[in-house]
Design a protein around this motif. Structure first.
Motif: not given
Length: 323
Positions: A255-262
């Motif tokens: 989820r953290l990765s998704g927030l950063a890339i998003g």
């Protein structure tokens, strides 16, 4: 480590990608085919300017004869201001088949090598675009142009500092850098979130779902980024639906990765670009992560391996230099 050097008689020139932490070198023949390769952990951060020649000779000396002088095409941080010798940035717009015109040649103690350090690219601030620089990635973009000389479209080079470039007919028109990889590492390792996140795997269905959901949420509402970061910590403390142990930490990392890339995509994917897929240049695992993220917001991708791209870009520069 060197590869087998039994067939090195046809050596024509040497390609080098010299990064901050390591370097890779390839021996090429008259047909521009790789006949040997080697690597070292002596990147820019480990060397003083007067140590580069010694390290390069140490690596490639098994390939050299006593008579021929060999061209060496070098991209990356060896040409930085704090590197071997500064190769000044070329301002965009820059035609990628012209990179060799900005190359500089360090003075060498040994005449067996003729070294050409390729420049990076720079962008000065305008109403539409910020100050920006790249060094090394331009050669990978040149590899894309070597494959398709009139390439137009949007290219992304994921990494610690992800680069997004708009190309028109083989020319970089503008580019933007996002500190997404570094931001993720800082948040995962040095913020309060270090107590909640672990290592994710997007092949795991739960991680993949968490990643895609986070990308979609932040792409729709980027102004919520900071609050959604803290929500990760609260979710770890309160959400009984999450798995336990390492599986829990993996889902929250996804989820953290998704927030950063998003968040990166909210800016990068609103850049003007020609129709067609986003070209991802880099290693398979990281490009696959961006592929999943881009697909989740309705964009298609194609992938060009980073090593293949940098070699193709160095070949293009060498041909231009020796034409």
């Amino acid at each position: 480590m060197h590869t087998d050097t039994d067939a090195l008689a046809p050596l024509a020139w040497i390609a080098v990608d010299w990064g901050s932490s390591n370097l890779r070198a390839w021996a090429l023949d008259q047909r521009d085919q790789v006949i040997a390769e080697t690597s070292s952990d002596k990147g820019m951060l480990s060397l003083k300017p007067d140590e580069y020649e010694t390290e390069l000779k140490r690596l490639v000396s098994p390939w050299l004869s006593d008579s021929d002088q060999i061209d060496v095409m070098v991209c990356g941080m060896a040409g930085a201001r704090q590197g071997w010798l500064e190769a000044a940035y070329l301002p965009v717009p820059t035609a990628l088949d012209k990179l060799s015109q900005g190359a500089v040649m360090p003075r060498l103690a040994d005449n067996q090598l003729r070294v050409h350090l390729l420049p990076g690219l720079s962008q000065t601030r305008s109403a539409a675009h910020p100050f920006d620089v790249m060094r090394g990635e331009e050669t990978q973009l040149a590899g894309l142009v070597a494959e398709t000389s009139d390439f137009s479209g949007l290219a992304c080079l994921p990494g610690t500092h992800a680069k997004w470039a708009t190309l028109e007919a083989g020319t970089v028109m503008q580019f933007t850098t996002y500190l997404t990889g570094e931001l993720y590492q800082l948040l995962a390792n040095q913020s309060v979130l270090k107590h909640s996140v672990g290592n994710d795997d997007l092949n795991d269905p739960a991680c993949r779902k968490a990643f895609i959901t986070a990308v979609s949420e932040i792409y729709a509402a980027p102004e919520t980024f900071s609050s959604r970061l803290f929500e990760l910590r609260a979710q770890d403390l309160l959400d009984g639906r999450l798995p336990s142990g390492d599986a829990r930490a993996a889902v929250l990392a996804a989820r953290l990765s998704g927030l950063a890339i998003g968040l990166e995509l909210t800016g990068a994917c609103r850049m003007p670009a020609a129709d067609g897929p986003v070209t991802l240049i880099g290693n398979q695992a990281l490009c696959q992560r961006y592929h999943v993220a881009l697909n989740s917001i309705g964009l298609q991708t194609r992938h060009l391996d980073g090593d293949i791209a940098v070699l193709a870009g160095l070949r293009l520069a060498h041909r231009a230099l020796t034409a």
